[in-house]
Design a protein around this motif. Structure first.
Motif, mmCIF file in Angstrom:
data_model
loop_
_atom_site.group_PDB
_atom_site.id
_atom_site.type_symbol
_atom_site.label_atom_id
_atom_site.label_comp_id
_atom_site.label_asym_id
_atom_site.label_seq_id
_atom_site.Cartn_x
_atom_site.Cartn_y
_atom_site.Cartn_z
ATOM 1 N N LEU A 41 8.107 -16.741 -0.349
ATOM 2 C CA LEU A 41 8.145 -15.132 -0.059
ATOM 3 C C LEU A 41 7.546 -14.775 0.967
ATOM 4 O O LEU A 41 7.725 -13.412 1.236
ATOM 5 C CB LEU A 41 8.678 -14.532 -0.829
ATOM 6 N N LEU A 42 6.649 -15.277 0.960
ATOM 7 C CA LEU A 42 4.660 -14.019 1.432
ATOM 8 C C LEU A 42 5.510 -14.484 3.198
ATOM 9 O O LEU A 42 5.687 -12.717 3.478
ATOM 10 C CB LEU A 42 3.576 -15.246 1.433
ATOM 11 N N PRO A 43 5.685 -15.120 3.502
ATOM 12 C CA PRO A 43 6.250 -14.649 5.313
ATOM 13 C C PRO A 43 6.953 -13.467 5.381
ATOM 14 O O PRO A 43 7.479 -13.102 6.322
ATOM 15 C CB PRO A 43 6.999 -15.752 5.542
ATOM 16 N N ARG A 44 8.150 -13.348 4.297
ATOM 17 C CA ARG A 44 8.912 -12.428 4.242
ATOM 18 C C ARG A 44 8.271 -10.874 3.899
ATOM 19 O O ARG A 44 8.501 -10.102 4.459
ATOM 20 C CB ARG A 44 10.272 -12.469 3.306
ATOM 21 N N PHE A 45 7.783 -11.155 3.324
ATOM 22 C CA PHE A 45 7.103 -9.791 1.979
ATOM 23 C C PHE A 45 5.429 -9.122 3.062
ATOM 24 O O PHE A 45 4.816 -8.120 2.219
ATOM 25 C CB PHE A 45 7.515 -9.568 0.607
ATOM 26 N N VAL A 46 4.737 -10.569 3.192
ATOM 27 C CA VAL A 46 3.471 -9.946 3.780
ATOM 28 C C VAL A 46 3.913 -10.347 4.810
ATOM 29 O O VAL A 46 3.049 -11.057 5.549
ATOM 30 C CB VAL A 46 2.273 -10.561 3.216
ATOM 31 N N GLN A 47 3.450 -9.252 5.887
ATOM 32 C CA GLN A 47 4.065 -9.877 7.597
ATOM 33 C C GLN A 47 3.774 -8.420 8.329
ATOM 34 O O GLN A 47 3.539 -6.752 7.902
ATOM 35 C CB GLN A 47 5.170 -9.937 7.978
ATOM 36 N N CYS B 192 6.930 -4.463 -5.615
ATOM 37 C CA CYS B 192 7.250 -3.450 -5.765
ATOM 38 C C CYS B 192 7.236 -2.299 -5.399
ATOM 39 O O CYS B 192 7.827 -1.636 -5.597
ATOM 40 C CB CYS B 192 5.479 -3.231 -7.571
ATOM 41 N N LEU B 193 5.577 -1.690 -3.977
ATOM 42 C CA LEU B 193 5.918 -0.513 -3.783
ATOM 43 C C LEU B 193 7.038 -0.246 -2.776
ATOM 44 O O LEU B 193 7.438 0.341 -2.363
ATOM 45 C CB LEU B 193 5.099 -0.988 -1.826
ATOM 46 N N GLN B 194 7.853 -1.273 -2.061
ATOM 47 C CA GLN B 194 8.858 -1.540 -2.108
ATOM 48 C C GLN B 194 10.145 -1.012 -2.568
ATOM 49 O O GLN B 194 11.088 -0.061 -2.087
ATOM 50 C CB GLN B 194 9.868 -2.778 -1.566
ATOM 51 N N SER B 195 9.944 -1.211 -4.007
ATOM 52 C CA SER B 195 10.858 -0.657 -4.987
ATOM 53 C C SER B 195 10.857 1.269 -5.480
ATOM 54 O O SER B 195 11.206 1.468 -5.856
ATOM 55 C CB SER B 195 11.488 -0.946 -6.434
ATOM 56 N N ASP B 196 9.550 1.874 -4.689
ATOM 57 C CA ASP B 196 9.109 2.966 -5.104
ATOM 58 C C ASP B 196 8.738 3.653 -6.176
ATOM 59 O O ASP B 196 8.835 4.020 -6.811
ATOM 60 C CB ASP B 196 10.235 4.073 -4.042
ATOM 61 N N GLU B 197 8.320 2.211 -6.503
ATOM 62 C CA GLU B 197 7.481 2.446 -8.132
ATOM 63 C C GLU B 197 6.481 3.448 -8.425
ATOM 64 O O GLU B 197 5.510 3.609 -6.734
ATOM 65 C CB GLU B 197 7.211 1.190 -8.948
ATOM 66 N N SER C 19 -2.405 -14.829 -4.243
ATOM 67 C CA SER C 19 -1.727 -14.801 -2.771
ATOM 68 C C SER C 19 0.244 -14.370 -3.354
ATOM 69 O O SER C 19 0.805 -13.459 -2.834
ATOM 70 C CB SER C 19 -1.539 -15.383 -1.770
ATOM 71 N N ALA C 20 0.669 -14.482 -4.674
ATOM 72 C CA ALA C 20 1.046 -14.800 -5.914
ATOM 73 C C ALA C 20 1.254 -12.984 -5.976
ATOM 74 O O ALA C 20 2.553 -12.374 -5.499
ATOM 75 C CB ALA C 20 2.171 -15.396 -6.300
ATOM 76 N N CYS C 21 0.047 -12.579 -6.454
ATOM 77 C CA CYS C 21 -0.005 -11.390 -6.863
ATOM 78 C C CYS C 21 0.377 -10.125 -5.639
ATOM 79 O O CYS C 21 0.627 -9.692 -5.727
ATOM 80 C CB CYS C 21 -1.462 -11.130 -7.235
ATOM 81 N N CYS C 22 -0.929 -10.768 -4.400
ATOM 82 C CA CYS C 22 0.053 -9.812 -3.538
ATOM 83 C C CYS C 22 1.545 -9.625 -2.209
ATOM 84 O O CYS C 22 1.795 -8.541 -2.205
ATOM 85 C CB CYS C 22 -0.513 -10.686 -1.601
ATOM 86 N N VAL C 23 2.373 -10.390 -2.694
ATOM 87 C CA VAL C 23 3.196 -10.431 -2.881
ATOM 88 C C VAL C 23 4.248 -10.263 -3.865
ATOM 89 O O VAL C 23 4.996 -8.740 -2.999
ATOM 90 C CB VAL C 23 4.336 -11.986 -2.897
ATOM 91 N N SER D 11 -0.030 -0.751 0.778
ATOM 92 C CA SER D 11 1.234 -3.112 0.969
ATOM 93 C C SER D 11 0.581 -2.846 2.094
ATOM 94 O O SER D 11 0.402 -2.566 3.096
ATOM 95 C CB SER D 11 2.406 -2.508 1.513
ATOM 96 N N PHE D 12 0.830 -4.458 1.736
ATOM 97 C CA PHE D 12 0.006 -5.662 2.543
ATOM 98 C C PHE D 12 0.850 -6.272 3.402
ATOM 99 O O PHE D 12 1.899 -6.629 3.371
ATOM 100 C CB PHE D 12 -1.059 -6.322 2.147
ATOM 101 N N VAL D 13 -0.704 -6.373 4.896
ATOM 102 C CA VAL D 13 0.282 -6.751 6.093
ATOM 103 C C VAL D 13 -0.451 -8.305 7.039
ATOM 104 O O VAL D 13 0.358 -8.271 7.525
ATOM 105 C CB VAL D 13 -0.113 -6.004 7.568
ATOM 106 N N ASN D 14 -1.164 -8.455 5.989
ATOM 107 C CA ASN D 14 -2.282 -9.378 6.341
ATOM 108 C C ASN D 14 -3.266 -9.834 5.351
ATOM 109 O O ASN D 14 -3.882 -8.993 5.027
ATOM 110 C CB ASN D 14 -2.862 -9.613 7.878
ATOM 111 N N ILE D 15 -3.213 -11.130 4.737
ATOM 112 C CA ILE D 15 -4.057 -11.430 3.929
ATOM 113 C C ILE D 15 -4.123 -12.993 4.101
ATOM 114 O O ILE D 15 -3.639 -14.104 4.895
ATOM 115 C CB ILE D 15 -3.237 -11.607 2.130
ATOM 116 N N CYS D 16 -5.736 -13.294 4.024
ATOM 117 C CA CYS D 16 -6.553 -14.765 3.654
ATOM 118 C C CYS D 16 -7.500 -14.653 1.889
ATOM 119 O O CYS D 16 -8.151 -13.713 1.441
ATOM 120 C CB CYS D 16 -7.252 -14.377 4.809
#
Length: 422
Positions: free
Chosen positions: A184-190, A371-376, A362-366, A254-259
């Motif tokens: 799911l990374l390309p969908r949620f970290v972009q 979670c941030l999109q769910s307005d927690e 990376s799974a934790c970043c996704v 929210s993260f937009v790019n990770i390495c």
């Protein structure tokens, strides 16, 4: 005549005596033979006694071995029959209040349902056709097991017992769920598409104005167990093994790019140089029309703005510029604090396989972005102790030379920002 006969008689007597001597000798010989036979009997009895003793010793050894085998069997039985929590998933968790669920799994029930929906379509977690045997574990339980692992420092054995599964089953589903989340990374970290709206939100954040910011970049060290390969490369200046997570975040954390995966011994500038972002960053920022903010560890470029290095001779305008930049850049530090505060497994990953470690990070970043999109509400998860862990880990390492276009742009920004924030 008589005398001759007498002599002959005496000869007979002598012969008789000799015969008696032979008989006596024969008796003695028989006695010797009897004694010899007795001696042999004693030896035979001694040998039999020795054999009995040897057999007895062998029997004792067999008994001891049998006892040892029995102990091993008992120990094996203890492992197989160890106590496990019954019906924790089926009975206990459904009765959690939302705040208790969030405290235990570090994610709200609403976000958990969203994650299950997203992972339900993944082939690795697709429900197989039942053909007899043991029933398959439900998807919700698989996800819940991995969330508990990421949310805590609880041991694998403890989590397995809590959910009434074996350690091997836990390991198998941890790998499958983590891989499915990474899909799911390309969908949620972009990278954001609407750069104008991101820049406006950054500018409105905090006290000072700073135009055209679309992100902030930094690196964070994830403590790990000593890896199997090249352990010295992962041993950083703070004297612990780590891998570097480089990330760019927006104003909403929210993260937009990770390495992920550079050894902890590397400086942030080197980690950046080996990342894909260093190659495409200028294009992503539309040739310097927008920019991201970094600390003094990074080289100054037209799309990556860094503060003036304080050598004790900064002007008032340069000092103010550093203050303006720092007030906006702190958002990445809060993002890391939220990530590690929510997913406490990242405070120490007790795995020695670097590839597996990187997948978990990376799974934790996704999940962080989901979670941030769910307005927690995130206030309870932000960990203020994280900043000290990452502070100045590479301060003595050389950095890349500043870019000429970057220097010119920073000088113009310094003049403009001092004017609008005066």
């Amino acid at each position: 005549m008589k005398s001759r006969i007498t002599l002959k008689t005496h000869g007979v007597k002598n012969n008789t005596l000799k015969t008696h001597g032979v008989k006596n000798n024969t008796k003695k010989t028989d006695e010797v033979k009897n004694n010899t036979q007795k001696t042999h009997g004693v030896k035979n009895n001694t040998q039999k006694t020795d054999k009995v003793k040897n057999n007895t010793q062998k029997t004792d050894k067999v008994d001891n071995n049998t006892q040892k085998i029995g102990k091993v069997k008992n120990n094996t039985g203890d492992r197989k029959d160890r106590h496990k929590t019954q019906d924790f998933f089926e009975w206990t968790v459904p009765r959690y209040f939302p705040d208790m669920f969030k405290k235990f799994f570090r994610i709200s029930p609403q976000s958990f349902e969203l994650v299950c929906q997203l992972l339900g379509a993944n082939e690795q977690l697709a429900k197989r056709t039942y053909r007899g045997g043991r029933q398959e574990i439900p998807l919700e339980k698989k996800v819940m097991i991995v969330l508990r692992y990421l949310a805590s420092q609880e041991t694998i054995l403890g989590i397995s017992d809590r959910f009434n599964i074996t350690v091997s089953t836990f390991t198998k589903y941890r790998e499958k769920v983590v891989n499915a989340i990474n899909d799911l990374l390309p969908r949620f970290v972009q990278w954001p598409e609407e750069l104008d709206s991101v820049a406006i939100k950054f500018n409105e954040m905090g006290t000072y104005e700073f135009q055209n910011i679309i992100g902030a970049i930094d690196g964070s060290h994830i403590p790990i167990e000593q890896p199997l390969e090249c352990p010295n490369s992962y041993y950083n200046r703070k004297k612990f093994h780590s891998v570097i997570l480089q990330a760019v975040c927006k104003d909403d954390l929210s993260f937009v790019n990770i390495c992920v995966g550079m050894p902890g011994r590397c400086h942030d500038a080197k980690a950046f140089k080996h990342s894909h972002l260093s190659e495409i960053g200028d294009e992503l920022c539309r040739q310097g029309q927008y920019h991201i903010l970094g600390d003094a560890a990074y080289a100054l470029m037209r799309w990556l703005i860094t503060p003036f290095r304080d050598n004790g001779n900064l002007t008032r305008e340069q000092y103010n510029f550093n203050k303006f930049l720092s007030s906006k850049r702190q958002v990445i530090e809060r993002a890391f604090a939220l990530l590690k505060g929510r997913f406490r497994r990242l405070k120490y990953v007790s795995i020695r396989d670097i590839k597996c470690i990187c997948k978990i990070i990376s799974a934790c970043c996704v999940l962080h972005n989901i979670c941030l999109q769910s307005d927690e509400d995130i206030a309870e998860f932000i960990d203020a102790e994280i900043d000290e862990l990452d502070a100045n880990l590479g301060e003595n390492f050389p950095v890349n030379a500043d870019n000429g276009e970057g220097i010119l742009k920073r000088n113009n920004l310094t003049i403009e920002l001092n004017r609008v924030n005066s």
